[in-house]
Motif scaffolding. Structure first.
Motif, PDB file in Angstrom:
ATOM      1  N   ASP A   1      -9.056   3.063  -3.515  1.00 19.72           N
ATOM      2  CA  ASP A   1      -9.775   3.011  -2.410  1.00 19.72           C
ATOM      3  C   ASP A   1      -9.851   1.879  -2.023  1.00 19.72           C
ATOM      4  O   ASP A   1      -9.728   2.017   0.082  1.00 19.72           O
TER       5      ASP A   1
ATOM      6  N   GLU B   1       0.707  -1.068   0.006  1.00 19.09           N
ATOM      7  CA  GLU B   1       0.203  -0.036  -0.022  1.00 19.09           C
ATOM      8  C   GLU B   1       0.768   1.290   0.006  1.00 19.09           C
ATOM      9  O   GLU B   1       0.791   1.942  -0.604  1.00 19.09           O
TER      10      GLU B   1
ATOM     11  N   SER C   1      -6.397   0.709  -0.968  1.00 22.36           N
ATOM     12  CA  SER C   1      -5.848   0.326   0.154  1.00 22.36           C
ATOM     13  C   SER C   1      -5.664   1.552   0.932  1.00 22.36           C
ATOM     14  O   SER C   1      -5.659   2.794   0.694  1.00 22.36           O
ATOM     15  N   ASN C   2      -6.024   1.157   1.960  1.00 26.71           N
ATOM     16  CA  ASN C   2      -6.343   2.079   3.573  1.00 26.71           C
ATOM     17  C   ASN C   2      -6.541   2.018   4.391  1.00 26.71           C
ATOM     18  O   ASN C   2      -6.566   2.126   5.848  1.00 26.71           O
TER      19      ASN C   2
ATOM     20  N   GLY D   1      -6.415   7.863   4.658  1.00 27.64           N
ATOM     21  CA  GLY D   1      -5.783   6.762   4.193  1.00 27.64           C
ATOM     22  C   GLY D   1      -6.078   6.810   2.423  1.00 27.64           C
ATOM     23  O   GLY D   1      -5.598   5.754   1.512  1.00 27.64           O
ATOM     24  N   TYR D   2      -6.907   8.096   2.136  1.00 30.18           N
ATOM     25  CA  TYR D   2      -7.886   7.647   0.170  1.00 30.18           C
ATOM     26  C   TYR D   2      -6.329   8.120  -0.222  1.00 30.18           C
ATOM     27  O   TYR D   2      -5.957   8.896   0.071  1.00 30.18           O
TER      28      TYR D   2
ATOM     29  N   ALA E   1      -6.435   1.920  -9.936  1.00 32.28           N
ATOM     30  CA  ALA E   1      -5.314   2.414 -10.063  1.00 32.28           C
ATOM     31  C   ALA E   1      -4.833   2.466 -11.625  1.00 32.28           C
ATOM     32  O   ALA E   1      -3.752   3.768 -11.475  1.00 32.28           O
TER      33      ALA E   1
ATOM     34  N   ARG F   1      -6.204   9.423  -3.200  1.00 30.31           N
ATOM     35  CA  ARG F   1      -6.697  10.607  -3.945  1.00 30.31           C
ATOM     36  C   ARG F   1      -6.976  11.211  -3.225  1.00 30.31           C
ATOM     37  O   ARG F   1      -7.388  12.191  -3.708  1.00 30.31           O
TER      38      ARG F   1
ATOM     39  N   ARG G   1     -11.043   5.601  -9.644  1.00 29.94           N
ATOM     40  CA  ARG G   1     -10.771   5.337  -8.655  1.00 29.94           C
ATOM     41  C   ARG G   1      -9.577   3.638  -9.032  1.00 29.94           C
ATOM     42  O   ARG G   1      -8.956   3.575  -8.708  1.00 29.94           O
TER      43      ARG G   1
ATOM     44  N   LYS H   1       0.391   4.582  -3.288  1.00 35.44           N
ATOM     45  CA  LYS H   1       0.335   5.063  -3.072  1.00 35.44           C
ATOM     46  C   LYS H   1       1.630   6.107  -3.160  1.00 35.44           C
ATOM     47  O   LYS H   1       1.379   7.547  -3.860  1.00 35.44           O
TER      48      LYS H   1
END
Lengths: 543, 637, 99, 543
Positions: free
Chosen positions: C92, A207, C94-95, B611-612, C27, B614, C25, A211
């Motif tokens: 979304d 993750e 991956s949080n 955590g998002y 990736a 976007r 959304r 990111k």
């Protein structure tokens, strides 16, 4: 179509043969060479031999590059001599050489933490490191279990790191926007991959990688668009040329007459470039990746990234502002004031409530980015020296701190939740004391490197007329002190939890890394003169 | 010879130090050691007196500068002594009566396990008091002044296991501290005005003017009032009188020492010593007189109502000191008589207290006079010595008190005008009340039927005469009570002795001395008669009758403690409690609130980090827009 | 045609790309939007190259393409590995790490 | 150049390292070695300090025995030490108190006696506990000594701040026996509060230090050397504009006022003194806090004379509030140590009042007050500590009638109390009276109100004594043993000094007076002249 060709053809005769100063570029070349050698070793050596050969290649490469830096410095480069290399694409001047030296030292220490194989329990009878057995295998899948059983290891992290180091060496030395962009990508791409390679908690690791990658690419796009706009404004991506155009010293061509009328190109370009760099620096509001990535990445990588990326990115940021935009100082300084204030305050305030030690350090690194920015904003000779010194001091504290984090472990790997650090000072006072030293250095307590750095930076800022920044910096230092002290309280004055983490006994690698961190932290705190001299005697940026 | 002066102080001080540090091994003979030190000091005093008498009047004052104490730029305090007629008078009183009380205590405290310490404190008391009267500057006097406070604290609270004793000691020290504050401010005023606070340069000596003459009357009045405040504290004058009654919690010899020889006399000494200041500040003098007059009556009324023998005597002390303060406030016409009354009072009051102690000694430490009665047969020596003291204090013609009190009353009338009449009236009234309550004490204790009660453990009292160590001092003091006054008045010897120091002026009395004497004697007789009618002719009830409102108030020391409690103690405690709350909730609360605010902001800001990826991108994008916009704006501004 | 129009186009593309990053959304799509932004930059570079009459911009565009290709390699590697783990390419999902 | 001052500071520093390095262990023998070594070091320091005082010539130069070593040239920082009269007496105070504190704390760090350790005696922490405690005290001593002797603003600042760290661990790590289950939490709260308050003060001062340097640098004084700076300020060569001077003054003063502590910045003190061991509490209030008041005299007045005068009335009012407030709160306390802490706050009000009254009596008095308060509070607090160690409670209500069972203890406590209430004849009286007189001559109203403080002092001391020592013997104190030889050895020198300096303070005033003169002349202030000086009519010769 014809005029396109004509435009191109008109210049075709004057394309000079490229001239490359291999000697002066040797630090980067050695590192890249070592990286390539590492790839080759990965490809051709048997699995057993890879670890040692990779460590050796990496360390030798870094040592060689550092030697090259020393040799260049002894020839007077960086202090009395400056040069533009590779047709003006790369600068060889004081800040570049100083930062390259710092990056290389950081990389050496980081490679040592990469090489640690004693902390992680053996897998398949083979000692393993902090990196995933097989990156391609699905976490928790059969394939991974097999890889673990077989004692596989991702020794490719070493060449990846070497590429990143190479990019970082180039980044602060890049004298045109293109080189800067390429260097940015060269060191970013390996880092994205490295983030994904944690042996434990692979979901977090992946993750973090995704990111970091998406946001990093997003930021690069801004950087590139900014490059385009500036190119549009000045007709060149050479930093010196851009400065000339801004100050009106450049010979006015017809095109320039029209483009320079439009300041929007210049200003938007400047803003977008700043976004790209501030992202790497981790300044607010471009910081949001930092905590997640720092937390998810394998801790040795986090340490490396936190230290080296910041060094490289601040080098580039300063070169950009000092070389290309000194004439725009009145435009960018207020904006950077705002960014610096936000960064210091948000970093410090957000860290107050963190529960994970790696995230805590991430927010702390954000706050520190703010402190360094105050030195950047000073835009004077003192500011340059102060920032260089701060980067040196900060990077070793950071490396040391993350190296300590790798040692505090429970059955699930590193125990990064702060609650499990309770009472660490009672179980393992030495380690806790070392970590406390790093925290105190972060907090800027006198007699540590952090204080000297902070003093230098604030002093430069005050001399540069940024007194309010200094005051805000001081106040956010106080807030920041609160959470560093919280950790110390936790370690020393709280009772240990039953079943809490144990402190792994590291091999000489990590021990050396931590030891170097301690030495530098105390050395720069107690007897900083030599390094202050080094940082302040550097030549200004070459144009 | 002059080198003996420091030894006056040093001897008892050494005794105190020796006894305190010497430890248990001195337990057996420590009390004798202390008595010897006191006696030694007295001997030094006598030697110095002899030497002084051998000199011309003008050369009688002796200054000894020992060493520089606190030298700071422009501020010079020395440890130096000044011995003149006034101080030697005090020295002899203090050491003489003090030695007798030491001797008495040998018997009185024979069975106390902490006797050694008691004597150490007694010695300390003497040393402090001697320092007070010998100091040649106000700051050193202040040391003795507070030293007396300390010694009284230690002695009043000697029986520390009794909470009441500890409380009384604390109260005495605190009330005295209020007075000390006055002395402290007075010294500061002097320093600010004159740059010095030494007696010599400030007050002048015989034939030479001091610096005080140059200051404005306002300043001098301020200094005088502050000195008066100090005197009120030490000498238990209204409004700082409340500690004196409680001070009876101490062993009886302590009461004798405090009331006769030391402590309460300090205020009179201070005012007399500062005569040069008061003489130039009539307003301050008037205040002194008023304080003296009020206390005189106040103490007398309290003395009438008390059933506790010591407290009755304490009221009497207050009243008698009121006489002295009043006299001192009269200025040159009164100073000498104030001191004379002080000395005679020292004899008879010491005798009375020691007698009271002797009675208590024989009565299982019973203090309630309603539980006495008919003791004259059981304690003849005590009866006689106490009786002589009684006669002296009520001013029975020919005894000490008669002469000294009479002179004060004369001086009061001599003040002249309406004031003179009022003051004369007050002093006469005081004399009458004194006769009343002292007769009451006498009757309740030594006459009438036996009203003895078993003590708390059920032991019936078996009154007996005290041992000779206690009797001898009482007898000696009785001699003083009888003859001192006459001796002093003979040829006005005391007047001639002190006049060079205090100055003297004959007042302009509307009444002849003989008239005053007659009226005084009449008042005395009236007081005795009324008292006899009330207490001598009918049996005294063991349980006190309810009494009038005034009596009830007087039993409670005229509500002084209630007043202090309501006005000072309760608001003070409330303030302290409020401040404790403010400190933890207010100041700390502010800081903690700040920390909590930062924490709250932090928690709220954290939510942005959701955590998002976007939303991170969005924040970056927003940041970029802001960056671009501000950069552009900066240019356009 | 006025070369400035190309610049407008470049700006438009860049904005579209950026908006895509913000609202999509998946990736992969996100990444494609980033690529779009890079290419918008390329377009701008080439246009400016024309305006200024030098080749720098065009050369930069080539470099950008190479860089973008490298980015694709890395990006896809990461995205694919996470897709294998989670069976989803939605960013979304991956949080795990926040606050 | 003599090395005496450096040696004086270096001996305890080396002693700290040595003590920390002594072999660990839980047996009494090993511990005793540690304690004796630490005590010997502190006595050696005392000897050196005494030598400093002997070598110091009262009438000589302002700074004597000066030493200077280059430290950080880049910022004009030299490690300069120099003794002036005020510093010398405070060095003596420190050197006298530390051995006493060590002796008083003899068993406080034994895990089975003091609080704060873990139950298991074999843990590393417990085996190292004694060494840590004694080493920390010596470290604090070394840093305090440097602070008193530093003639370089930066050096002072560094040690002023750095001493927070060992103090922090002393407060947080070692408590007295009285702690319940809550105590560990309370203690770490107190430690954090101490550190944060002081750190905030220090950081604000850092901003001011930087500001001072920048301003001085602009005018050609790129140095932190105090004599140079104050000299330049006095000669008018270094001109700070009034606004900046006020800001800088406040920056310095804030730090010192937190440390001192001045109302309303005092709230950390009761916590810190209440929760730590009696020895640590003495170290805080008698030694460390003195650095704050000392620095007001040396730095605030010397560097910012005009601002000092501007703010003096306001500061006097604050100190007046502090006097009354501290005393009233002391009256309201239920905890012995907190009571003493509030009493100290009241006393610090007096010290600060004396300093800013700007008279020679006030400042000489304030300096003596620092010494005398140190000694008297040490006596009171250490005896209180002995008492608490016997009963295991800090609550006043838990005691009663101690005088009966332990008369020597009670007597010592009373002497300490009497000194605290400034009984004439004991040392504090001299200083308190000088402060009052010095204040009164310039500010009569404030002087008079402050005099009320002496009544309140009597109140809280006597109430404390009455409640704990007198009255019927409570069951809880029955069988309590009296002072032991070691404890007597602690009390005796303090009592002796209290009396000696009360009767004959001249040796101290001789040293202090010239330094106070120099300080006063720095602020261009002279004592108010008496209206009718006695000298005009010497001895009554004139008629």
């Amino acid at each position: 179509m014809s005029h396109w060709l004509a435009a191109a053809g008109g210049n075709s005769a004057s394309i000079p043969a490229p001239h490359v100063e291999y000697g002066q570029l040797s630090p980067m070349l050695v590192v890249f060479g070592a990286a390539v050698a590492g790839i080759l070793a990965e490809a051709f050596l048997p699995r057993r031999a890879r670890y040692w050969s990779q460590v050796t290649i990496a360390l030798l490469g870094l040592a060689g590059a550092f030697t090259a830096v020393i040799v260049l410095a002894s020839q007077g480069y960086g202090s009395t001599r400056v040069d533009l290399l590779a047709m003006g694409a790369v600068a060889l001047d004081g800040p570049a050489l100083f930062l390259q030296g710092v990056i290389l030292l950081v990389a050496v220490v980081a490679v040592l933490t990469y090489a640690e194989r004693k902390v992680e329990p053996k897998a398949g009878g083979v000692p393993v490191d902090a990196f995933v057995a097989q990156a391609a295998a699905t976490p928790g899948g059969e394939q991974e279990r097999a890889a673990v059983r077989a004692g596989f290891a991702s020794t490719e992290v070493f060449p990846l790191t070497m590429f990143a180091v190479g990019g970082m060496l180039l980044f602060p030395a890049a004298n045109d926007l293109l080189t800067m962009f390429v260097a940015l990508e060269v060191f970013s791409l390996p880092l994205y991959l490295l983030c994904a390679l944690a042996r434990r908690r692979r979901l977090l690791s992946q993750e973090a990688a995704v990111k970091y990658f998406l946001l990093g690419a997003f930021a690069s796009a801004f950087f590139l668009f900014g490059t385009a706009l500036l190119y549009g404004y000045a007709g060149s991506v050479r930093l010196g040329d851009i400065a000339d155009v801004i100050s009106g010293e450049a010979p006015a061509t017809q095109a320039l007459l029209s483009t320079t009328q439009n300041d929007a190109l210049l200003l938007i370009g400047l803003a977008l470039l700043s976004v790209g760099l501030l992202f790497k620096v981790g300044a607010v509001p471009f910081h949001s990746w930092t905590p997640d990535v720092y937390q998810g990445a394998p801790t040795p990588v986090t340490g490396f990234m936190a230290a080296a990326t910041k060094v490289a990115a601040f080098g580039a940021l300063m070169r950009l502002f000092y070389v290309a935009f000194p004439g725009l100082r009145w435009d960018w300084r207020p904006v950077m004031w705002g960014v610096a204030i936000l960064t210091m305050v948000v970093g410090a305030v957000l860290a107050v409530t963190q529960q994970d030690v790696k995230r805590l350090l991430a927010y702390s690194s954000i706050a520190h980015a703010g402190f360094i920015l105050t030195g950047v904003i000073a835009t004077n000779k003192q500011g340059l020296g102060a920032v260089l010194f701060y980067l040196l001091a900060y990077s070793f504290v950071t490396l040391g701190a993350f190296a300590v984090v790798t040692l505090v472990r429970d059955s699930r790997g590193e125990a990064t939740h702060l609650s499990s650090w309770a009472g660490l000072g009672r179980r393992s006072p030495l380690l806790a004391a070392v970590f406390a030293l790093f925290l105190l250095a972060f907090a800027g307590i006198p007699l540590t490197s952090g204080f000297t750095g902070k003093f230098a930076v604030f002093q430069a800022a005050a001399a540069g007329g940024a007194t309010p920044l200094v005051i805000i910096g001081v106040l956010s230092s106080a807030v920041a002190a609160f959470f560093y002290i919280r950790v110390i309280v936790l370690m020393f004055f709280s009772d240990p939890q039953p079943g809490g983490p144990t402190v792994a006994v590291p091999s000489a690698f990590t021990a050396t890394a931590i030891g170097v961190g301690v030495l530098v932290t105390l050395g720069l705190g107690l007897l900083p003169q030599y390094f202050l001299d080094l940082a302040s005697k550097v030549s200004p940026f070459v144009r | 010879m002059n080198s003996l002066i420091p030894l006056l102080v040093a001897a008892p001080l050494a005794g105190a130090a020796l006894l305190l540090l010497g430890g248990r091994r001195l337990d057996r003979f420590g009390h004798w050691l202390a008595t010897a030190f006191a006696a030694l000091s007295f001997a030094f005093g006598l030697a110095l007196l002899a030497s002084m008498l051998g000199r011309e009047t003008a050369e009688r004052q002796v200054d000894v500068n020992l060493f520089s104490w606190i030298p700071v730029n422009g501020f010079q305090a020395d440890v130096g002594f000044q011995l003149d007629q006034l101080s030697i008078t005090f020295v002899l009183l203090i050491t003489g009566v003090g030695t007798l009380i030491h001797l008495y205590s040998v018997g009185y405290m024979a069975h106390d396990e902490r006797r050694r310490r008691f004597f150490a404190y007694l010695n300390l008391f003497l040393a402090a008091m001697l320092l007070l009267v010998l100091a040649d500057n106000y700051l050193l006097l202040y040391v003795g002044w507070e030293g007396v406070g300390l010694a009284s604290y230690l002695l009043i609270g000697f029986w520390q296991h009794k909470p009441s004793a500890a409380t009384a000691a604390k109260k005495a020290f605190l009330v005295n501290r209020v007075g000390d504050m006055g002395l402290s401010i007075a010294i500061m005023l002097m320093f600010a005005e004159f740059g010095s606070f030494a007696f010599g340069p400030l007050l002048g000596s015989e034939g030479t003017a001091g610096a005080v003459g140059q200051a404005s009357e306002g300043k001098l009045t301020a200094i005088g009032l502050m000195l008066l405040l100090a005197a009120c504290g030490k000498s238990a004058q209204v409004p700082l009188q409340s500690w004196l009654g409680d001070a009876m919690e101490g062993p009886t010899p302590v009461s004798a020492l405090i009331h006769a020889a030391t402590m309460v006399t300090a205020g009179v000494y201070l005012i007399t010593r500062s005569a040069s200041i008061f003489n130039l500040a009539p307003d301050a003098q008037t205040t002194v007189v008023v304080v003296g007059a009020v206390t005189l009556i106040f103490g007398a009324i309290v003395g009438c109502a008390k059933d506790d023998i010591k407290k009755a005597l304490a009221g009497s002390t207050m009243s008698q000191i009121g006489y002295m303060i009043l006299a001192a406030g009269l200025g040159p016409i009164g100073y000498v008589y104030a001191i004379m009354h002080l000395v005679t009072h020292g004899f008879f009051k010491a005798g009375l207290f020691l007698g009271a102690g002797s009675v208590m000694h024989g009565m299982n430490d019973e203090v309630n006079m309603r539980h006495y009665g008919g003791l004259r047969k059981y304690m003849p020596v005590t009866f006689v010595t106490f009786g002589l003291g009684y006669l002296a204090i009520i001013g029975f013609p020919g005894l000490s008190g008669f002469f000294s009190k009479d002179k004060i009353i004369e001086a009061a009338f001599a003040k002249g005008g309406t004031e003179g009449w009022i003051l004369g009236g007050v002093t006469l009234l005081g004399a009458a009340i004194t006769a009343f309550y002292m007769t009451r004490v006498m009757l309740l204790t030594f006459f009438g039927e036996k009203r003895w009660q078993p003590d708390a453990e059920g032991h019936e009292p078996h009154p007996h005469e005290s041992p000779s160590t206690m009797k001898i001092p009482m007898i000696v003091l009785a001699f003083g009570s009888v003859f001192a006054g006459g001796l002093f008045t003979l040829n006005s010897s005391f007047l001639h002795w002190l006049e060079p120091v205090t100055g003297h002026a004959e007042g302009d009395s509307p009444l002849s001395p003989l008239t005053v004497t007659l009226i005084t004697t009449l008042c005395m007789v009236a007081g005795v008669a009324v008292s006899y009618l009330m207490y001598g002719r009918s049996p005294v009830p063991v349980v006190p009758p309810v009494g009038s409102a005034l009596t009830r108030a007087a039993r409670r020391d005229l509500l002084q403690d209630d007043f202090n409690h309501a006005v000072l103690v309760r608001p003070g405690s409330a303030l302290a409690a409020a401040l404790v709350y403010f400190d933890s909730r207010g100041l700390d609360g502010f800081v903690n609130g700040l920390a909590a605010t930062i924490g709250g902001v932090s928690s709220r800001l954290r939510r942005i980090q959701n955590g998002y990826v976007r939303s991170y991108a969005l924040s970056m994008f927003g940041g970029t827009l802001v960056l671009v916009a501000t950069t552009l704006l900066m240019r356009s501004v | 045609m006025n070369p400035v129009n190309y610049l407008y186009l470049a700006g438009l593309l860049f904005t579209i790309g950026a908006s895509g990053v913000l609202i999509r959304r998946n990736a992969i799509v996100l990444f494609m939007c980033v690529e779009l932004m890079l290419n918008a930059s390329n377009l701008a570079l080439v246009t400016f190259s024309r305006l200024h009459g030098n080749l720098d911009g065009q050369i930069i565009a080539f470099f950008t393409m190479v860089v973008a290709a490298a980015e694709v390699v890395v990006g896809l590697a990461i995205i694919v590995s996470i897709f294998r783990t989670r069976h989803s390419a939605s960013v979304d999902d991956s949080n795990l790490m926040k606050l | 150049m003599s090395y005496l001052l450096t040696a004086t500071c270096a001996v305890p520093a080396a002693g700290a390292v040595l003590t920390a390095a002594l072999p660990a262990g839980t047996d009494d023998g090993r511990r005793r070695v540690t304690k004796i070594v630490a005590l010997a070091v502190s006595l050696a320091t005392l000897a050196l300090a005494a030598l400093v005082a002997v070598r110091f010539e009262p009438g000589g130069a302002r700074y004597q025995l000066t030493e200077s070593y280059s430290w950080i040239r880049s910022f004009g920082i030299t490690f300069s030490l120099g003794a002036d009269g005020i510093g010398t007496v405070l060095v003596l105070l420190t050197a006298v108190l530390v051995p006493v504190v060590l002796l008083a704390s003899w068993h406080d760090a034994d895990p089975e006696r003091g609080a704060g350790g873990t139950a298991d005696p074999a843990t590393f922490e417990n085996r190292r506990r004694t060494q840590a405690f004694f080493a920390l005290i010596l470290a604090v001593e070394a840093m305090v000594l440097v602070s008193f002797l530093a003639t370089d603003v930066f050096v002072f600042y560094v040690f002023f701040e750095a001493m927070l760290i060992p103090m922090y661990f002393l407060i947080g790590g070692f408590g007295d026996r009285a702690g319940g289950p809550e105590s560990a939490r309370q203690r770490s709260y107190a430690a954090v509060k101490f550190l944060l308050y002081n750190l905030l003060g220090g950081l604000v001062m850092l901003a001011a230090v930087i500001g001072l340097y920048v301003i001085a640098q602009d005018q050609g004084f790129a140095t932190f050397d105090l004599p140079t700076l104050t000299g330049a300020v006095a000669d008018g060569k270094l001109v700070v504009n009034p606004t900046a001077e006020k800001a800088l003054f406040l920056g310095f003063f804030f730090a010192f006022a937190v440390k001192a502590p001045l109302w309303p910045l005092h709230t950390w003190l009761p916590n810190a003194m209440g929760e730590s061991t009696a020895g640590t509490a003495v170290l805080i209030t008698a030694v460390v806090d003195k650095v704050g008041t000392f620095a007001m005299l040396r730095f605030c007045l010397g560097l910012f004379p005009d601002a000092s005068k501007t703010f003096a009335p306001a500061i006097l009012v604050l100190s007046l509030i502090g006097i009354m407030y501290g005393a009233l709160l002391a009256v309201g306390q239920k905890d012995i140590k907190r009571l003493i802490a509030y009493a100290s706050i009241s006393h610090f009000g007096f010290i600060i009042m004396g300093i800013f009254a700007m008279t020679s009596q006030g400042q000489s008095g304030a300096t003596l007050y620092m010494v005398n308060h140190g000694i008297s509070t040490a006596a009171l607090m250490l005896v209180a500590g002995f008492l608490i160690s016997r009963r295991g409670s800090r609550l006043i209500a838990d005691y009663g009638g101690v005088q009966k069972v332990a008369p020597v203890l009670a007597g010592s406590f009373l002497i300490g109390g009497l000194a605290t209430l400034s009984l004439p004849g004991l040392a504090p009286f001299v200083s308190e009276f000088l402060v009052l007189v010095g204040t009164f001559t310039r500010y009569p109203v404030i002087g008079i109100i402050a005099t009320f403080g002496i009544v309140l002092a009597a109140l809280y001391v006597l109430v404390l004594y009455q409640r704990t020592m007198t009255g019927p013997v409570k069951d809880s104190v029955r069988g309590m043993h009296d002072l032991k030889v070691r404890e007597l050895a602690v009390v005796a020198p303090l009592v002796a000094l209290t009396i000696l300096l009360g009767v004959y303070p001249k040796p101290l005033t001789d040293i202090v007076n010239p330094a106070v003169d120099a300080t006063l002349s720095q602020v261009h202030e002279t004592d108010p002249a008496p209206a009718h000086p006695v000298a005009a009519t010497p001895g009554g010769e004139q008629k």
